[in-house]
Design an enzyme around this catalytic site. Structure first.
Site: not given
Ligand SMILES: *[C@@H]1O[C@H](CO)[C@@H](O)[C@H](O)[C@H]1NC(C)=O
Ligand SMILES: *[C@@H]1O[C@H](CO)[C@@H](O)[C@H](O)[C@H]1NC(C)=O
Length: 330
Positions: A90, A92, A143-144, A199, A244-245
């Site tokens: 998920h 990173i 999630n993140d 998120n 979302d991200n």
């Molecule tokens: C969200 O974005 C970051 C970069 O800021 C990335 O490293 C990460 O994998 C992303 N997370 C998701 C859950 O997509």
């Protein structure tokens, strides 16, 4: 008589749920047309299309070197006794230590649980060496993640209940029971709470502020980071679209947000009427009036369900939840 009362109550209960669901749809479904905005020279990254939605395939980590003329995505080998069959990655985050060793921290969901896997990146071999797995009772529905020191990171929890019926109620009742967690080997604690669905999380270039996307509340929380790792909220930027991200533009400090302009279409996926994509740029994040502009927007004909966008040296890489990946010049 008792049964009748129970039935009436059940009826009242169901109609309440129905009404809440309608209110929820109203809340998330802006159902607006997506006006196209397309940067120059966009093309899809062949290796990163997921046309078959292969949900049973184990996940992989890809490397793209954006310094190359025509970068390609290459799946990294993983060594060191890692269970690749259960890999369900998920969020990173990368951490580079004093000796310039690069570590990759990856949120993983083996058997729907949440763990954080630490890998060392071997640049010569272009591979990952598995080092360890972090588990903790507070690491749930993660999630993140954003790593700020050796085994020191913030992580978001995006839902509270794991049971799908309860998590449906959590969503339509707008419970706001999700949070941001701080993890270190010495201390693990909740540092910010009250999110509908926390998120994406990232940090400002000077590492003084942490940005958290609340996807269901359609906003970004700007938080100040303290020496004891606590976070206090400075402000909330409303975006009117499901955020979302997040990433930060290394050249300007702006936030880039991958957003879902058509959430209902994302939840009830129909290839004939697909969800669109939207990438927003937020400038002057800390000022009174941050400026929000659209970097990319498409109605789903090219790209569906954008979740994240990253810029580097005038190029932008745009990713999606389960669709393709687009690379453009800005
Ligand atoms: C969200 O974005 C970051 C970069 O800021 C990335 O490293 C990460 O994998 C992303 N997370 C998701 C859950 O997509
Ligand atoms: C989406 O946009 C494309 C190109 O801009 C257009 O041809 C197509 O009709 C649009 N589709 C929908 C469903 O609006």
């Amino acid at each position: 008589m008792g049964k009748l009362v129970a039935l009436v109550l059940l009826g009242v209960g169901l109609s309440l749920v129905g009404e809440m669901f309608l209110a929820f749809r109203e809340r998330v479904n802006a159902s607006r047309e997506v006006e196209p905005v397309e940067p120059e020279n966009c093309h899809l990254i062949e290796e990163l299309g997921m046309p078959n939605f292969a949900p049973d395939e184990p996940g992989k980590i890809f490397l793209m070197d954006l310094n190359e003329q025509n970068p390609r995505a290459q799946a990294l080998e993983i060594s060191g006794g890692f269970d690749k069959e259960l890999f369900n990655p998920h969020g990173i985050s990368i951490f580079i230590d004093k000796d310039n060793t690069v570590y990759l921290y990856v949120v993983n969901h083996p058997h729907m649980k949440s763990t954080v896997e630490i890998f060392k990146f071997e640049e010569q071999q272009r591979s990952l060496v598995y080092l360890k797995t972090i588990k903790h009772e507070l690491l749930k529905s993660v999630n993140d993640i954003v790593v700020l020191g050796p085994e020191q990171f913030y992580a978001t929890r995006d839902h509270y209940f794991t049971n799908s019926l309860l998590s449906f109620f959590e969503m339509i009742l707008d419970l706001r029971w999700t949070y941001v967690l701080f993890y270190s080997p010495r201390e693990v604690k909740v540092v910010a709470k009250g999110f509908c669905s926390a998120n994406g999380i990232t940090v400002s270039a000077d590492q003084k502020y942490v940005y958290v996307a609340d996807v269901a509340a359609k906003n970004i929380h700007i938080m100040e980071k303290h020496d004891n790792w606590d976070l206090t909220q400075l402000k909330v930027i409303q975006l009117g679209t499901l955020v979302d991200n997040l990433t930060v533009d290394p050249a300007t400090g702006d936030i880039l947000a991958g957003c879902h302009p058509n959430p209902m279409k994302l939840l009830n996926y129909n290839p004939e009427d697909p969800p669109g994509s939207e990438v927003l740029r937020i400038q002057n994040v800390l000022s009174e009036k941050p400026r929000v502009s659209t970097v990319y927007a498409n109605n789903g004909s090219v790209l569906q369900g954008t979740s994240v966008a990253s810029v580097y040296h005038g190029k932008i890489l745009i990713g999606t939840v389960f669709h393709k990946t687009l690379y453009c010049e800005l």
